[in-house]
Design a protein around this motif. Structure first.
Motif, PDB file in Angstrom:
ATOM      1  N   THR B 218       6.626  -4.157   5.881  1.00 58.99           N
ATOM      2  CA  THR B 218       6.384  -4.811   4.597  1.00 58.99           C
ATOM      3  C   THR B 218       7.701  -5.187   3.920  1.00 58.99           C
ATOM      4  N   ARG B 241       6.648  -1.201  -6.134  1.00 56.50           N
ATOM      5  CA  ARG B 241       5.601  -0.692  -5.222  1.00 56.50           C
ATOM      6  C   ARG B 241       6.242  -0.173  -3.947  1.00 56.50           C
ATOM      7  N   LEU B 242       7.205  -0.929  -3.430  1.00 52.35           N
ATOM      8  CA  LEU B 242       7.851  -0.511  -2.179  1.00 52.35           C
ATOM      9  C   LEU B 242       8.696   0.743  -2.398  1.00 52.35           C
ATOM     10  N   ALA B 245       6.411   3.624  -2.306  1.00 52.02           N
ATOM     11  CA  ALA B 245       5.988   3.931  -0.937  1.00 52.02           C
ATOM     12  C   ALA B 245       7.062   4.780  -0.243  1.00 52.02           C
ATOM     13  N   ARG B 290      -1.767   0.666   1.286  1.00 51.67           N
ATOM     14  CA  ARG B 290      -2.264  -0.159   0.178  1.00 51.67           C
ATOM     15  C   ARG B 290      -1.188  -1.135  -0.283  1.00 51.67           C
ATOM     16  N   THR B 291       0.051  -0.641  -0.330  1.00 52.30           N
ATOM     17  CA  THR B 291       1.163  -1.512  -0.718  1.00 52.30           C
ATOM     18  C   THR B 291       1.394  -2.596   0.333  1.00 52.30           C
ATOM     19  N   GLN B 294      -1.222  -5.250  -0.084  1.00 53.27           N
ATOM     20  CA  GLN B 294      -1.038  -6.041  -1.301  1.00 53.27           C
ATOM     21  C   GLN B 294       0.153  -6.984  -1.182  1.00 53.27           C
ATOM     22  N   VAL B 295       1.250  -6.494  -0.625  1.00 49.00           N
ATOM     23  CA  VAL B 295       2.458  -7.322  -0.547  1.00 49.00           C
ATOM     24  C   VAL B 295       2.295  -8.416   0.506  1.00 49.00           C
TER      25      VAL B 295
END
Lengths: 391, 337
Positions: B218, B241-242, B245, B290-291, B294-295
Motif C-alpha cells: 500500500t 492511516r498508513l 498501520a 482495511r487501510t 481504502q488507500v
C-alpha cells in the motif's frame, strides 16, 4: 533471543525494591501541580538523590549510578510498582540533561546536572509560543546580543511546571536574518526569578496550575548559559527530541504497573458479564506488555550501538494513546465513582485515577502532537513524499 | 538480556523472503484456491529444504527444534508471501504428537514427525478448541482429530465438502467421523491444549507477515498513484492511516517475540503471552487490511488485484486458532496478581 536478567541486574532490582519499600511515602503526596504538592515532590527528589536513586543511568560524577538503559527500565518497573510519587524533576532529567550530555560544556554539566539530580533546581521547558505550537520553528521570541550574553524578549507558553519551577530552557531567535525559519535559533537556559521574567500560571482542565505563560522583557542570559553554538539551537534541540518521545520520558514501568492496578480494579468492581469492558481492560494489559517488550528491544539495540531515530515517534504515539485508553477504561470500570475528581473525599485510590486521567489527556498534544508524529512516521519510516505542510 | 533477532535468525528470514519473492506466490495462491495444489506443493518442498518444518520438530525425531523464534521468523515470511497450505496445522500436529510422546504415547510421533520435519508429509488437524473444520484436508496426507469431551485422538477417514472461506486459499472442511483412535485421556487433553498454543502462536506470526505485506504494497501504491496532481501518499489523511498501520505492526512484533521466548523456556505463562501476541498481530493485520483496501480504492476491491490475496487472509486469521474475545480473556492473566 531471551528476556533473562543477569545476576547483577537482579541484584540491582532487589536493591531498588528494598530501598523503595523503606522510603516511598505511605501517604500519597499531594498533586505536584499545586504549590504544596510541588514542595512535597521536591523533597522526595532530595530523598531519592541522597541515596543516588534519582538518576540511576547518569554518570556517578553527576549523582548517577552509571546504569544501562535496561537497568533504568528495571528501576522504573520497581519505582512504579512501589507506588512511588510522580517525578517533578522529569523535564530536566529527560529533556535538558540529554542535551547537555551531547552538546553542553564540561562546565555546564558540572554546574547544572548535580543540582538537577538533587532536586535543588527544578526545570521547566519553554518551547511553545502563542503563535508557535506544532510549527515550533516559526517562534518569535528573540535573543538580542549584548555584552557577555543575550537579552531575551518575547512570550513563551504551555510551559509545564513553570508555575513553581526554578529555571527554564528553550529556543530563541538570535539570528533574524537566517535564510530558513529553523536556522538562527539559540538554545538557552534562564532563571525564572530573573529581572524581566513574569510568570503567569495557567490552570489546566481540572483547575491546577500545571503550566504557565512566561513574559520575557530583556532578561539577561550570560554566554555560559547557551547550550551548543549560538544560531544552531534547532539542531541542538532536535538531536535529543527522541528523548522526549522515546521510552525514557514515559517509562514502560508506569504502564505495566497501571495496567496491573487496572486488572485489580476490574476484579474488584466490574460487572463480570460486561465483556466489552473486559476486552478494553485486556487491551490495556496487552499494550502495556507490548510497550515493555518494545523498550527491551530498544535497550538491546542501544547496547549494540544503535540509536532510536524516528522510531521514537512511533513510541510517543503509542504511549500517549495507551495512557489515555488505560485511564478511560479505569474510569469506566469505576462506574459512578469514575467522575470523582482527585480532591473528592470518596475518590477511588485517593484520586490517582482521576489525576492520571487528566494528565493523560495532554499526552497526545505535548512533545509534538500525535499528528506531527504521524507525519514523521509516514515520511521518515515509510518513505512517503513530503506534503505541503513545510517549506 | 538480548531481545532482538540474532544475525542467523535475521538471515533465515531474508533467505525465505528471497526464495518466496522468486516463487511468484500470487499465482500459487490462485491455483491453490482453485483446488490445483501442484504449484503450492512445489513451494512446500522448497520450504522444507530451507528448514521451515525442521525447526518445529524435536531433535529426537530428526528435526532441529523446537525453535519458536525461528518458527516465528518463518511464519512471518510465510504470511508476507501469502503462502497457502496447512502450514500452521502441520506445526500444530508436530506439537501435538511430540507432547503426546512426552506423556507416554510415542508411537504417532515416531511414525509422523521425521516425515513432517523433512517435508515428506503434510498433515492437518481439527482440535476441539480450534473449531469444527480442518484446513486444506484435501491437500493433506492425514487429518488428526481431537474431539472434545472424552479427548480421543484419531485419524479422520476423510473429509466433507470444502466450505469456501473469505480467504479463497483457505479450504475448510469437516473431518469425517470414525477412524481408529490413536490415544485418549488426559495425555491427549494436555497435548491438544499445548498444540493449540503453538497454532495460535504461528497464526499470529503469519498474521504479522500478512499485515507487513499489506502495508508494504500500500505504501508503494500511495507513492506512485497520483490524484490532484500529487502522489496520494503526500496527503495527510493517507499518511496518518498508513502510520497507524505501521504502529500496530511495530508493537505486535515484540509481543510475538515475547511469546516465542516464553514457549522456548516452557514457562507456564506462555499461554497468556501467546494470546496477547495473537490479539495484537491479528488486530494489526486487519487494520492494515482495511487501510490497504481504502488507500487502493476500487482496484483493491477486485479479485484481480493481488492485494485481495492478503485482505481475505487478514480477516480469516483473526478468528482462526483463538477468537479475539477468547485471546483477550486469556491475556488478562499477564498482569493478574
Amino acid at each position: 533471543m531471551d528476556l533473562d536478567f543477569t545476576a547483577a541486574e537482579d541484584a540491582f532490582r532487589h536493591e531498588a525494591r528494598t530501598w523503595l519499600a523503606a522510603h516511598v511515602p505511605r501517604t500519597p503526596l499531594r498533586s505536584l501541580e499545586t504549590a504544596e504538592g510541588f514542595a512535597e515532590h521536591r523533597a522526595w527528589e532530595r530523598t531519592l538523590s541522597a541515596d543516588r536513586w534519582s538518576v540511576v543511568s547518569w554518570p556517578s560524577a553527576y549523582g548517577g549510578r552509571d546504569r544501562s538503559l535496561l537497568e533504568w527500565l528495571v528501576f522504573e518497573e520497581e519505582y512504579y510498582a512501589a507506588g512511588a510519587p510522580a517525578r517533578v524533576a522529569q523535564n530536566g532529567i529527560h529533556l535538558l540533561a540529554p542535551t547537555l550530555f551531547e552538546h553542553g560544556s564540561a562546565e555546564q554539566c558540572a554546574r547544572v546536572l548535580p543540582a538537577m539530580a538533587s532536586g535543588a533546581t527544578i526545570w521547566a521547558q519553554a518551547w511553545s509560543e502563542p503563535e508557535a505550537g506544532s510549527d515550533l520553528a516559526s517562534l518569535r521570541s528573540v535573543g538580542v546580543r549584548t555584552a557577555g550574553g543575550w537579552l531575551l524578549r518575547g512570550q513563551k507558553t504551555w510551559s509545564s511546571r513553570a508555575a513553581f519551577a526554578d529555571r527554564a530552557f528553550g529556543l530563541f531567535r538570535t539570528h533574524p536574518d537566517a535564510d530558513r525559519p529553523h536556522r538562527g535559533l539559540t538554545y538557552v537556559m534562564f532563571p525564572l526569578d530573573a529581572d524581566g521574567v513574569t510568570v503567569r500560571p495557567v490552570r489546566r482542565l481540572d483547575g491546577k496550575p500545571a503550566f504557565a505563560e512566561l513574559f520575557l522583557d530583556d532578561v539577561f542570559v550570560p554566554d555560559a548559559d547557551v547550550v551548543g553554538e549560538p544560531g544552531r539551537g534547532w539542531s541542538v534541540a532536535m538531536s535529543t527530541a527522541g528523548n522526549e518521545r522515546g521510552p525514557t520520558l514515559r517509562s514502560p514501568g508506569r504502564f505495566t504497573s497501571a495496567a496491573r492496578r487496572l486488572v485489580g480494579l476490574w476484579h474488584a468492581h466490574a460487572d463480570r458479564d460486561d465483556t466489552g469492558l473486559r476486552d478494553r481492560v485486556a487491551d490495556a494489559v496487552i499494550r502495556a506488555r507490548a510497550y515493555q517488550l518494545s523498550a527491551y528491544e530498544d535497550a538491546t539495540r542501544l547496547a549494540e550501538g544503535g540509536a532510536p531515530g524516528a522510531k521514537s515517534s512511533l513510541t510517543k504515539v503509542f504511549w500517549s494513546e495507551l495512557d489515555l485508553a488505560l485511564h478511560e477504561t479505569a474510569l469506566d470500570v469505576l462506574g459512578p465513582y469514575g467522575e470523582l475528581a482527585d480532591g473528592a473525599g470518596d475518590a477511588p485510590a485517593r484520586g490517582a485515577w482521576a489525576e492520571g486521567y487528566t494528565f493523560s489527556l495532554a499526552g497526545p498534544i505535548y512533545a509534538g502532537t500525535n499528528e506531527i508524529q504521524r507525519d514523521i512516521i509516514a515520511e521518515r519510516l515509510l518513505g512517503l513524499p513530503r506534503g505541503t505542510r513545510r517549506a | 538480556m538480548r531481545f532482538l533477532l540474532d544475525t542467523e535468525q535475521t538471515a533465515f528470514g531474508h533467505t525465505l523472503d528471497r526464495m518466496l519473492s522468486a516463487a511468484d506466490t500470487p499465482a500459487v495462491v490462485r491455483a491453490w484456491a482453485a483446488g490445483n495444489h501442484g504449484p503450492g506443493l512445489a513451494v512446500w518442498e522448497r520450504l522444507a529444504d530451507a528448514g521451515v518444518f525442521a525447526v518445529a520438530v524435536p531433535r529426537a525425531y530428526g528435526g532441529m527444534g523446537p525453535l519458536p523464534v525461528e518458527l516465528c521468523v518463518a511464519f512471518v515470511a510465510l504470511g508476507r508471501h501469502a503462502v497457502p497450505g496447512p502450514l500452521v496445522e502441520t506445526v500444530t500436529a508436530v506439537a501435538l504428537l511430540s507432547r503426546l510422546a512426552e506423556r507416554g504415547e510415542p508411537a504417532p510421533a515416531e511414525e509422523w514427525l521425521p516425515r513432517l520435519g523433512a517435508g515428506k508429509a503434510r498433515v492437518t488437524v481439527a482440535l476441539a478448541d480450534g473449531g469444527p473444520y480442518a484446513l486444506d484436508a484435501d491437500a493433506a496426507d492425514a487429518t488428526f482429530v481431537v474431539t472434545g469431551g472424552h479427548h480421543a485422538l484419531r485419524l479422520a477417514t476423510g473429509h466433507g465438502p470444502v466450505q469456501p472461506s473469505l480467504d479463497p486459499a483457505r479450504r475448510l472442511s469437516r473431518p469425517l467421523t470414525g477412524g481408529e483412535p490413536l490415544a485418549g485421556g488426559p495425555a491427549v487433553r494436555d497435548a491438544a491444549s499445548y498444540a493449540t498454543g503453538w497454532a495460535a502462536f504461528t497464526t499470529a506470526a503469519q498474521a504479522l507477515g500478512v499485515g507487513l505485506a499489506l502495508l508494504e504494497r500500500t505504501v508503494a501504491y500511495a507513492r506512485t498513484r497520483t490524484q490532484f496532481g500529487a502522489a496520494i501518499g503526500s496527503f495527510q489523511a493517507v499518511k496518518h492511516r498508513l502510520a497507524d498501520a505501521l504502529l500496530g505492526l511495530e508493537f505486535a512484533r515484540p509481543l510475538l517475540h515475547g511469546a516465542a521466548v516464553a514457549l522456548a523456556s516452557g514457562a507456564p505463562g506462555a499461554g497468556a503471552e501467546i494470546a496477547a501476541a495473537k490479539v495484537a498481530a491479528c488486530d494489526a493485520a486487519y487494520a492494515a487490511a482495511r487501510t490497504a483496501l481504502q488507500v487502493h480504492g476500487a482496484i483493491g476491491y477486485t479479485a484481480e488485484c493481488d492485494v485481495s490475496l492478503w485482505l481475505g487472509k487478514a480477516r480469516a486469521l483473526r478468528s482462526a486458532w483463538g477468537t479475539p474475545a477468547a485471546c483477550r480473556a486469556r491475556a488478562l492473566e499477564l498482569f493478574d496478581q
